[in-house]
Design an enzyme around this catalytic site. Structure first.
Site, mmCIF file in Angstrom:
data_model
loop_
_atom_site.group_PDB
_atom_site.id
_atom_site.type_symbol
_atom_site.label_atom_id
_atom_site.label_comp_id
_atom_site.label_asym_id
_atom_site.label_seq_id
_atom_site.Cartn_x
_atom_site.Cartn_y
_atom_site.Cartn_z
ATOM 1 N N THR A 96 8.675 -42.070 -36.704
ATOM 2 C CA THR A 96 9.384 -43.172 -36.073
ATOM 3 C C THR A 96 10.890 -43.007 -36.234
ATOM 4 O O THR A 96 11.350 -42.449 -37.220
ATOM 5 C CB THR A 96 8.953 -44.492 -36.752
ATOM 6 O OG1 THR A 96 7.564 -44.695 -36.532
ATOM 7 C CG2 THR A 96 9.711 -45.698 -36.245
ATOM 8 N N GLY A 146 8.822 -45.691 -41.436
ATOM 9 C CA GLY A 146 8.053 -45.974 -42.637
ATOM 10 C C GLY A 146 6.598 -46.258 -42.369
ATOM 11 O O GLY A 146 5.869 -46.665 -43.270
ATOM 12 N N GLY A 147 6.161 -46.088 -41.110
ATOM 13 C CA GLY A 147 4.755 -46.267 -40.804
ATOM 14 C C GLY A 147 4.239 -47.638 -41.183
ATOM 15 O O GLY A 147 4.877 -48.667 -40.959
#
Length: 506
Positions: free
Chosen positions: A317, A398-399
């Site tokens: 991301t 950071g998922g």
């Protein structure tokens, strides 16, 4: 009034692209879009025009809108075959590619305050793709980390390996002529991505790999513009806004509403409960009910099925944040989910394709189950805070850990005199396979505040404690931009390759 824009992004090329369009008369939205497009060139391991986008936009009159450009599963997906093959979705490959939403998301954002034609906004990214960009340390490390995946895909191998199959090192020039042509086409008419020659080329390339996505699936995509979820603490004049489901924004609001950063025990306990609720309750409200009160920890719903552990979305991301001196704000997150997404670069278009479909549950009772036309549960979690005298835009890589990463900086982001130091501060995260662990764990960076209390709380919660040897990507790459009584400022997380600055235009 001349325009000033505080902007933060995880790669310097994004800042340069934003500065170029601001000098040409662009505003806050244009700057954020130019930065986002440049990142699809410089950071193909983390984002692409073949991924998804979720964003928030705040206008000078204090209206906040959410943009969810989250692509759906193919209408012809064979759910029964996938269930027969395994108990969870494959971690990558053509069956995990859902309709990419980034391009429609860019167009939707441009309609919420863009000043320049999209072709002008994307021009720096087109030039960067054609002329080349130096391979960053982050990209070089990602190639090595996923070298088997890169070598297995002809498109990725041609892009990221030299003539004898050696991975491109830091500083090597990465040229992407096919992507330059694709971005140029998008700038001329973004609809071509979903309904024109680009759509046909993308669908044909995916079909050759065994994907069920068709031109009809691409043509059916539209970005969703909607109201955000909001939270203001009792007695506070600050309101936090996040994206609604299928984003996990409600999980961040649950953390903020519980004042979860007040002490270590509360932070960890709330994060663990919120994590379990998200994993059992989050789905797509377009195709079935979603228990929003349960996600917000307002009610205690019956225990539901949690999906099997998914892939580790390392890289996954990028976030861009921008705030103008007129109070306009953008926080934009775009993603390919796992590093290099599905492990596919479609060579005709130069697009790295995301594996967001790997998040679907194959449990027929789960709200996030795979269904034709359903959008997957989403980790992207941008946030905006507004008050009488300040605007704060936050976002991070950071998922699944994004809510607790952001919760650790949110309160201080409103008031700190040193935002760069705030983002450098050690952090903790929880997770399992998504943070490289084989069971639920607490990961601590060195010198994390209240380490002893966090360790004790983790033991009470049944979490294994993992001490990280240094600052780590799993603790997130936070981007922060602000307008406060002291003026504009911004900061970029030192865990990434990024930068932040105040841009000035006309």
């Amino acid at each position: 009034m001349s325009i000033e824009i505080a902007l933060a992004a995880p790669h310097p090329a994004a800042l340069d692209a934003a500065a170029d369009v601001v000098a040409a008369g662009g505003g806050v939205v244009d700057a954020a879009l130019a930065a986002a497009a440049a990142l699809t060139v410089a950071y193909p391991h983390q984002c692409s025009a073949g991924g998804d986008l979720i964003a928030l936009v705040r206008t000078p009159d204090d209206e906040v809108r959410a943009v969810l450009s989250v692509g759906a599963a193919a209408g012809g997906v064979d759910v029964a075959a996938l269930r027969a093959a395994a108990d969870r979705m494959p971690p990558g490959g053509p069956l995990t590619v859902t309709v990419p939403g980034v391009v429609a998301g860019w167009a939707a954002l441009a309609g919420l305050g863009g000043r320049l034609p999209l072709a002008r906004v994307l021009a720096p990214a087109v030039e960067l793709a054609a002329g080349g960009v130096p391979v960053s340390p982050g990209l070089a490390a990602a190639i090595l980390r996923r070298l088997d995946v890169v070598r297995a895909d002809p498109g990725l191998a041609a892009l990221l390996l030299d003539g004898d199959g050696t991975p491109l090192p830091p500083g090597a020039v990465l040229r992407q002529p096919a992507l330059a042509r694709t971005l140029g086409t998008i700038g001329a008419d973004w609809r071509d991505y979903y309904q024109g020659e680009l759509a046909e080329a993308l669908a044909a390339g995916l079909a050759a790999l065994g994907s069920p996505l068709t031109t009809a699936d691409l043509a059916g995509h539209a970005a969703e513009l909607t109201d955000p979820l909001r939270y203001a603490a009792a007695g506070s004049q600050v309101t936090w806004s996040v994206a609604p489901p299928p984003s996990q924004g409600a999980t961040l609001l649950a953390m903020l509403a519980a004042n979860a950063n007040a002490n270590a025990n509360a932070a960890l306990a709330t994060a663990r409960t919120a994590e379990q609720r998200r994993d059992t309750l989050l789905g797509d409200p377009r195709v079935g009910p979603v228990d929003l009160d349960g996600l917000l920890l307002r009610t205690d719903p019956p225990t539901g099925p949690a999906p099997p552990a998914g892939p580790k979305p390392a890289g996954d991301t990028v976030a861009v944040t921008a705030v103008g001196n007129d109070g306009t704000a953008v926080t934009l997150i775009q993603s390919v989910f796992q590093t290099f997404g599905a492990g596919i670069c479609e060579p005709g278009t130069g697009l790295v394709l995301h594996n967001r479909g790997s998040v679907f549950s194959l449990d027929p009772t789960h709200p996030g189950r795979l269904r034709p036309g359903a959008r997957p549960p989403h980790t992207l979690c941008p946030a905006i805070a507004t008050g009488p005298d300040r605007v704060v835009a936050l976002g991070c890589q950071g998922g699944r850990a994004q809510p607790w990463i952001l919760a650790q900086v949110a309160a201080d982001a409103l008031t700190t005199a040193d935002p760069a130091n705030l983002l450098a501060r050690p952090r903790w995260v929880i997770g399992a396979r998504d943070v490289g662990q084989d069971r639920p764990s607490l990961l601590l960076e060195p010198d994390t505040p209240a380490t002893d209390a966090l360790r004790a709380a983790a033991t009470d919660l049944g979490l294994r404690v993992v001490q990280l040897p240094r600052r780590h990507d799993d603790a997130g790459h936070v981007q922060l931009s602000r307008l406060t009584p002291a003026g504009l400022d911004a900061a970029s997380d030192p865990r990434a390759d990024g930068a932040a600055r105040v841009l000035r235009g006309r």
